[in-house]
Design a protein around this motif. Structure first.
Motif, PDB file in Angstrom:
ATOM      1  N   MET A   1       0.721  -1.073  -0.039  1.00  0.00           N
ATOM      2  CA  MET A   1       0.009   0.032  -0.016  1.00  0.00           C
ATOM      3  C   MET A   1       0.823   1.263  -0.003  1.00  0.00           C
ATOM      4  SD  MET A   1      -2.921   1.427   2.791  1.00  0.00           S
ATOM      5  CE  MET A   1      -4.200   0.631   1.965  1.00  0.00           C
ATOM      6  N   LEU A   2       0.549   2.189  -0.497  1.00  0.00           N
ATOM      7  CA  LEU A   2       1.000   3.620  -0.798  1.00  0.00           C
ATOM      8  C   LEU A   2       0.419   4.559  -0.191  1.00  0.00           C
ATOM      9  CD1 LEU A   2       3.131   5.641  -2.178  1.00  0.00           C
ATOM     10  CD2 LEU A   2       1.458   5.784  -3.936  1.00  0.00           C
ATOM     11  N   SER A   3       0.749   5.386   0.840  1.00  0.00           N
ATOM     12  CA  SER A   3       0.247   6.294   1.816  1.00  0.00           C
ATOM     13  C   SER A   3       0.900   7.601   1.182  1.00  0.00           C
ATOM     14  CB  SER A   3       0.537   6.045   3.273  1.00  0.00           C
ATOM     15  OG  SER A   3      -0.199   5.053   3.624  1.00  0.00           O
ATOM     16  N   ILE A   4      -0.043   8.422   0.815  1.00  0.00           N
ATOM     17  CA  ILE A   4       0.463   9.966   0.227  1.00  0.00           C
ATOM     18  C   ILE A   4      -0.091  10.937   1.334  1.00  0.00           C
ATOM     19  CG2 ILE A   4       0.208  11.649  -1.257  1.00  0.00           C
ATOM     20  CD1 ILE A   4      -0.201   9.398  -3.473  1.00  0.00           C
ATOM     21  N   ILE A   5       0.654  11.741   2.195  1.00  0.00           N
ATOM     22  CA  ILE A   5       0.032  12.733   3.277  1.00  0.00           C
ATOM     23  C   ILE A   5       0.628  13.981   2.727  1.00  0.00           C
ATOM     24  CG2 ILE A   5       0.635  13.592   5.528  1.00  0.00           C
ATOM     25  CD1 ILE A   5       1.644  10.423   6.088  1.00  0.00           C
ATOM     26  N   THR A   6      -0.573  14.766   2.479  1.00  0.00           N
ATOM     27  CA  THR A   6      -0.415  16.117   1.894  1.00  0.00           C
ATOM     28  C   THR A   6      -0.991  16.991   3.145  1.00  0.00           C
ATOM     29  OG1 THR A   6      -0.316  15.211  -0.145  1.00  0.00           O
ATOM     30  CG2 THR A   6      -0.810  17.721   0.152  1.00  0.00           C
ATOM     31  N   PRO A   7      -0.374  18.000   3.757  1.00  0.00           N
ATOM     32  CA  PRO A   7      -1.027  18.990   4.507  1.00  0.00           C
ATOM     33  C   PRO A   7      -1.479  20.153   3.518  1.00  0.00           C
ATOM     34  CG  PRO A   7       1.463  19.215   4.431  1.00  0.00           C
ATOM     35  CD  PRO A   7       1.153  18.080   3.778  1.00  0.00           C
ATOM     36  N   VAL A   8      -2.576  20.660   3.940  1.00  0.00           N
ATOM     37  CA  VAL A   8      -3.257  21.440   2.880  1.00  0.00           C
ATOM     38  C   VAL A   8      -3.708  22.941   3.885  1.00  0.00           C
ATOM     39  CG1 VAL A   8      -4.161  20.112   1.408  1.00  0.00           C
ATOM     40  CG2 VAL A   8      -5.611  20.607   3.120  1.00  0.00           C
ATOM     41  N   TYR A   9      -3.682  24.048   3.534  1.00  0.00           N
ATOM     42  CA  TYR A   9      -4.047  25.380   4.404  1.00  0.00           C
ATOM     43  C   TYR A   9      -4.472  26.278   3.259  1.00  0.00           C
ATOM     44  CZ  TYR A   9      -4.429  29.005   7.413  1.00  0.00           C
ATOM     45  OH  TYR A   9      -4.830  30.001   8.162  1.00  0.00           O
ATOM     46  N   ASN A  10      -5.628  26.692   3.504  1.00  0.00           N
ATOM     47  CA  ASN A  10      -6.159  27.619   2.371  1.00  0.00           C
ATOM     48  C   ASN A  10      -5.792  27.547   0.872  1.00  0.00           C
ATOM     49  OD1 ASN A  10      -7.585  29.010   4.351  1.00  0.00           O
ATOM     50  ND2 ASN A  10      -5.785  30.575   4.847  1.00  0.00           N
ATOM     51  N   VAL A  30      -0.805  -0.226  -9.644  1.00  0.00           N
ATOM     52  CA  VAL A  30      -1.117  -1.532  -9.117  1.00  0.00           C
ATOM     53  C   VAL A  30      -1.207  -1.591  -7.447  1.00  0.00           C
ATOM     54  CG1 VAL A  30      -0.261  -3.032 -10.923  1.00  0.00           C
ATOM     55  CG2 VAL A  30       1.024  -2.540  -9.118  1.00  0.00           C
ATOM     56  N   LEU A  31      -0.739  -0.462  -6.849  1.00  0.00           N
ATOM     57  CA  LEU A  31      -0.807  -0.396  -5.330  1.00  0.00           C
ATOM     58  C   LEU A  31      -2.115   0.304  -4.856  1.00  0.00           C
ATOM     59  CD1 LEU A  31       2.548   1.446  -4.821  1.00  0.00           C
ATOM     60  CD2 LEU A  31       2.271  -1.037  -4.380  1.00  0.00           C
ATOM     61  N   ILE A  32      -2.473  -0.191  -3.755  1.00  0.00           N
ATOM     62  CA  ILE A  32      -3.627   0.339  -3.087  1.00  0.00           C
ATOM     63  C   ILE A  32      -3.057   1.741  -2.523  1.00  0.00           C
ATOM     64  CG2 ILE A  32      -5.304   0.187  -1.389  1.00  0.00           C
ATOM     65  CD1 ILE A  32      -5.402  -2.960  -2.022  1.00  0.00           C
ATOM     66  N   THR A  33      -3.915   2.631  -2.832  1.00  0.00           N
ATOM     67  CA  THR A  33      -3.367   3.878  -2.160  1.00  0.00           C
ATOM     68  C   THR A  33      -4.381   4.623  -1.441  1.00  0.00           C
ATOM     69  OG1 THR A  33      -2.560   4.144  -4.413  1.00  0.00           O
ATOM     70  CG2 THR A  33      -2.613   6.274  -3.255  1.00  0.00           C
ATOM     71  N   GLU A  34      -3.629   5.277  -0.263  1.00  0.00           N
ATOM     72  CA  GLU A  34      -4.686   5.883   0.726  1.00  0.00           C
ATOM     73  C   GLU A  34      -3.907   7.467   0.470  1.00  0.00           C
ATOM     74  OE1 GLU A  34      -4.757   5.226   4.805  1.00  0.00           O
ATOM     75  OE2 GLU A  34      -2.325   5.295   4.962  1.00  0.00           O
ATOM     76  N   ILE A  35      -4.995   8.591   0.543  1.00  0.00           N
ATOM     77  CA  ILE A  35      -4.420   9.812   0.596  1.00  0.00           C
ATOM     78  C   ILE A  35      -5.050  10.289   1.841  1.00  0.00           C
ATOM     79  CG2 ILE A  35      -4.689  12.256  -0.559  1.00  0.00           C
ATOM     80  CD1 ILE A  35      -5.232  10.590  -2.986  1.00  0.00           C
ATOM     81  N   ILE A  36      -3.939  10.916   2.637  1.00  0.00           N
ATOM     82  CA  ILE A  36      -4.475  11.576   3.942  1.00  0.00           C
ATOM     83  C   ILE A  36      -4.111  13.368   3.682  1.00  0.00           C
ATOM     84  CG2 ILE A  36      -3.871  11.995   6.355  1.00  0.00           C
ATOM     85  CD1 ILE A  36      -2.649   8.783   6.222  1.00  0.00           C
ATOM     86  N   LEU A  37      -5.189  13.994   3.588  1.00  0.00           N
ATOM     87  CA  LEU A  37      -5.054  15.349   3.489  1.00  0.00           C
ATOM     88  C   LEU A  37      -5.282  15.948   4.926  1.00  0.00           C
ATOM     89  CD1 LEU A  37      -7.281  15.908   0.400  1.00  0.00           C
ATOM     90  CD2 LEU A  37      -5.010  15.985   0.542  1.00  0.00           C
ATOM     91  N   VAL A  38      -4.213  16.501   5.276  1.00  0.00           N
ATOM     92  CA  VAL A  38      -4.320  17.077   6.895  1.00  0.00           C
ATOM     93  C   VAL A  38      -4.610  18.594   6.690  1.00  0.00           C
ATOM     94  CG1 VAL A  38      -2.923  17.357   8.933  1.00  0.00           C
ATOM     95  CG2 VAL A  38      -2.598  15.687   7.396  1.00  0.00           C
ATOM     96  N   PRO A  60     -10.874   2.238  -5.343  1.00  0.00           N
ATOM     97  CA  PRO A  60     -10.269   2.296  -3.858  1.00  0.00           C
ATOM     98  C   PRO A  60      -9.173   3.167  -3.386  1.00  0.00           C
ATOM     99  CG  PRO A  60      -9.468   0.352  -4.941  1.00  0.00           C
ATOM    100  CD  PRO A  60     -10.275   1.174  -5.908  1.00  0.00           C
ATOM    101  N   ILE A  61      -9.630   4.410  -3.112  1.00  0.00           N
ATOM    102  CA  ILE A  61      -8.681   5.638  -2.599  1.00  0.00           C
ATOM    103  C   ILE A  61      -9.375   6.095  -1.372  1.00  0.00           C
ATOM    104  CG2 ILE A  61      -7.609   7.506  -2.753  1.00  0.00           C
ATOM    105  CD1 ILE A  61      -7.137   6.646  -6.054  1.00  0.00           C
ATOM    106  N   ALA A  62      -8.769   6.247  -0.127  1.00  0.00           N
ATOM    107  CA  ALA A  62      -9.280   6.963   0.803  1.00  0.00           C
ATOM    108  C   ALA A  62      -8.943   8.067   1.106  1.00  0.00           C
ATOM    109  CB  ALA A  62      -8.850   6.181   2.284  1.00  0.00           C
ATOM    110  N   LEU A  63      -9.566   9.150   1.175  1.00  0.00           N
ATOM    111  CA  LEU A  63      -9.576  10.598   1.152  1.00  0.00           C
ATOM    112  C   LEU A  63      -9.771  10.966   2.728  1.00  0.00           C
ATOM    113  CD1 LEU A  63     -10.846  12.023  -2.187  1.00  0.00           C
ATOM    114  CD2 LEU A  63      -8.351  11.847  -1.361  1.00  0.00           C
ATOM    115  N   LYS A  84      -1.332   3.670   6.774  1.00  0.00           N
ATOM    116  CA  LYS A  84      -1.124   2.091   6.403  1.00  0.00           C
ATOM    117  C   LYS A  84      -0.214   1.603   5.548  1.00  0.00           C
ATOM    118  CE  LYS A  84      -6.257   2.258   7.906  1.00  0.00           C
ATOM    119  NZ  LYS A  84      -7.462   2.176   7.386  1.00  0.00           N
ATOM    120  N   GLY A  85       0.223   2.561   4.734  1.00  0.00           N
ATOM    121  CA  GLY A  85       1.196   2.013   3.673  1.00  0.00           C
ATOM    122  C   GLY A  85       2.601   1.508   4.038  1.00  0.00           C
ATOM    123  N   GLU A  86       3.102   0.735   3.337  1.00  0.00           N
ATOM    124  CA  GLU A  86       4.373   0.377   3.458  1.00  0.00           C
ATOM    125  C   GLU A  86       5.425   1.415   2.745  1.00  0.00           C
ATOM    126  OE1 GLU A  86       2.641  -1.968   1.713  1.00  0.00           O
ATOM    127  OE2 GLU A  86       1.935  -3.108   3.737  1.00  0.00           O
TER     128      GLU A  86
END
Length: 90
Positions: A1-10, A30-38, A60-63, A84-86
């Motif tokens: 799994m790939l986790s992408i973490i991106t902080p956002v502000y305005n 081919v990777l299941i991906t989760e996106i975490i927007l902070v 299947p992408i979690a935002l 959750k990603g490796e």
């Protein structure tokens, strides 16, 4: 799994195109991906724009919309624990 973490502000003016471009780049992976927007408690409609896009994606992408007043570096470090990603990408 790939986790992408991106902080956002305005980021109201850019968040929709950012998400569209990101989804375009990862939709064929081919990777299941989760996106975490902070969201650092934006004072514009960044959160609303993100919430509007969450329902638009069917693959299947979690935002995740998360709120924090801490600095971007602290936000990223805190959410690495929850990813959750490796593979973690900022």
């Amino acid at each position: 799994m790939l986790s992408i973490i991106t902080p956002v502000y305005n980021e109201e003016a850019y968040i929709t195109s950012f998400l569209e471009n990101l989804m375009y780049c990862i939709q064929n992976t081919v990777l299941i991906t989760e996106i975490i927007l902070v969201n650092g408690e934006s004072t514009d409609d960044t959160g609303k724009k993100i919430e509007e896009r969450i329902d638009a994606y069917t693959w299947p992408i979690a935002l995740c919309l998360l709120h924090s007043k801490k600095s971007r570096a602290i936000q990223q470090n805190v959410w690495v624990i929850h990813a959750k990603g490796e593979i973690i990408f900022f």
